[in-house]
Design an enzyme around this catalytic site. Structure first.
Site, mmCIF file in Angstrom:
data_model
loop_
_atom_site.group_PDB
_atom_site.id
_atom_site.type_symbol
_atom_site.label_atom_id
_atom_site.label_comp_id
_atom_site.label_asym_id
_atom_site.label_seq_id
_atom_site.Cartn_x
_atom_site.Cartn_y
_atom_site.Cartn_z
ATOM 1 N N PRO A 120 0.787 -1.231 0.000
ATOM 2 C CA PRO A 120 0.000 0.000 0.000
ATOM 3 C C PRO A 120 0.819 1.282 0.000
ATOM 4 O O PRO A 120 0.399 2.269 -0.598
ATOM 5 C CB PRO A 120 -0.832 -0.117 1.289
ATOM 6 C CG PRO A 120 -0.897 -1.573 1.574
ATOM 7 C CD PRO A 120 0.420 -2.124 1.131
ATOM 8 N N GLY A 149 -6.796 3.628 1.870
ATOM 9 C CA GLY A 149 -5.844 2.535 1.693
ATOM 10 C C GLY A 149 -4.430 3.030 1.527
ATOM 11 O O GLY A 149 -3.687 3.224 2.492
ATOM 12 N N CYS A 150 -4.029 3.239 0.278
ATOM 13 C CA CYS A 150 -2.631 3.557 -0.013
ATOM 14 C C CYS A 150 -2.224 4.954 0.441
ATOM 15 O O CYS A 150 -1.058 5.178 0.771
ATOM 16 C CB CYS A 150 -2.355 3.365 -1.506
ATOM 17 S SG CYS A 150 -2.544 1.641 -2.021
ATOM 18 N N ILE A 151 -3.161 5.901 0.486
ATOM 19 C CA ILE A 151 -2.835 7.234 1.000
ATOM 20 C C ILE A 151 -2.601 7.152 2.500
ATOM 21 O O ILE A 151 -1.643 7.743 3.034
ATOM 22 C CB ILE A 151 -3.942 8.246 0.666
ATOM 23 C CG1 ILE A 151 -4.054 8.440 -0.852
ATOM 24 C CG2 ILE A 151 -3.681 9.577 1.361
ATOM 25 C CD1 ILE A 151 -2.772 8.871 -1.532
ATOM 26 N N THR A 154 0.783 5.338 3.038
ATOM 27 C CA THR A 154 1.881 6.216 2.642
ATOM 28 C C THR A 154 2.100 7.315 3.669
ATOM 29 O O THR A 154 3.245 7.637 4.022
ATOM 30 C CB THR A 154 1.599 6.821 1.261
ATOM 31 O OG1 THR A 154 1.643 5.782 0.273
ATOM 32 C CG2 THR A 154 2.598 7.903 0.898
#
Length: 214
Positions: A120, A149-151, A154
């Site tokens: 992710p 998710g990926c935000i 990160t």
């Protein structure tokens, strides 16, 4: 039921992250699988809004010489993948599938660092952190999708790497608005400053002008 301001009463979100000496931008997963409505995960309105605003941010950032790291998510085959619970990811996020191509509106292959991530976070087992170290980046602006998710992943990794981390709300997007809002609120309580495109543009302008004066 707890007071809706209980987090605030317990001091969550009291201290702003602020900005540091040099910005860098990460662009997370604006690949065609998310930005082209012909694909199962593509074309969500919040994602498209984020794409348009990120395009504006990147135009200024590149003109000012701000480091940009861009990524997609792609795999050789299902055997290489983590245990994704999303059929569309398993079926289409393959190196030979057109859905993993970055949207040309936000990608400049002659300027951006490109990485293909497998998890992710854009920072997980990639060269983004070392790239930013070389560039002396201490403030990371997070853009892309999906917020929940990926935000989120990160942003937590950026925090863990000790970057000041900013998320322009209108430069990130999700499938549904409620998870988008909930995750930004939660990240803003703990790890990041949730801002907007105009704030990010003003920060870049101030940084550029200060650099020009030295």
């Amino acid at each position: 039921m707890a007071d809706q301001d209980d987090y605030k009463h317990r001091s969550y979100g009291e201290i702003p992250v602020g900005t540091g000496l040099k910005p860098g931008i990460v662009v997370v997963d604006f690949q065609k699988g998310f930005t082209d409505a012909q694909y199962p995960l593509g074309g969500a309105p919040l994602v498209m809004r984020a794409l348009e605003n990120t395009e504006k941010l990147l135009k200024v950032a590149r003109a000012y010489g701000v480091p940009v790291a861009n990524c997609n998510t792609a795999y050789m085959n299902e055997r290489e993948m983590p245990y994704w619970k999303i059929t569309a990811v398993r079926d289409t996020f393959r190196h030979d599938h057109p859905s993993v191509e970055l949207d040309p509106r936000i990608y400049d292959p002659d300027y951006d660092l490109f990485v293909c991530k497998k998890g992710p976070s854009i920072f997980f087992e990639t060269d983004v952190a070392s790239f930013f170290t070389k560039e002396r980046v201490d403030t990371v602006i997070v853009t892309g999708c999906n917020t929940s998710g990926c935000i989120r992943a990160t942003s937590i990794d950026a925090f863990s790497h000790r970057y000041r981390t900013l998320i322009p709300e209108d430069c990130v997007g999700d499938i549904e608005e409620q998870p988008h809002r909930d995750n930004l609120r939660d990240l803003g309580r703990r790890y990041v400053d949730v801002v907007d495109l105009q704030y990010a543009l003003t920060y870049l302008e101030h940084w550029h002008n200060a650099k020009a004066d030295t």
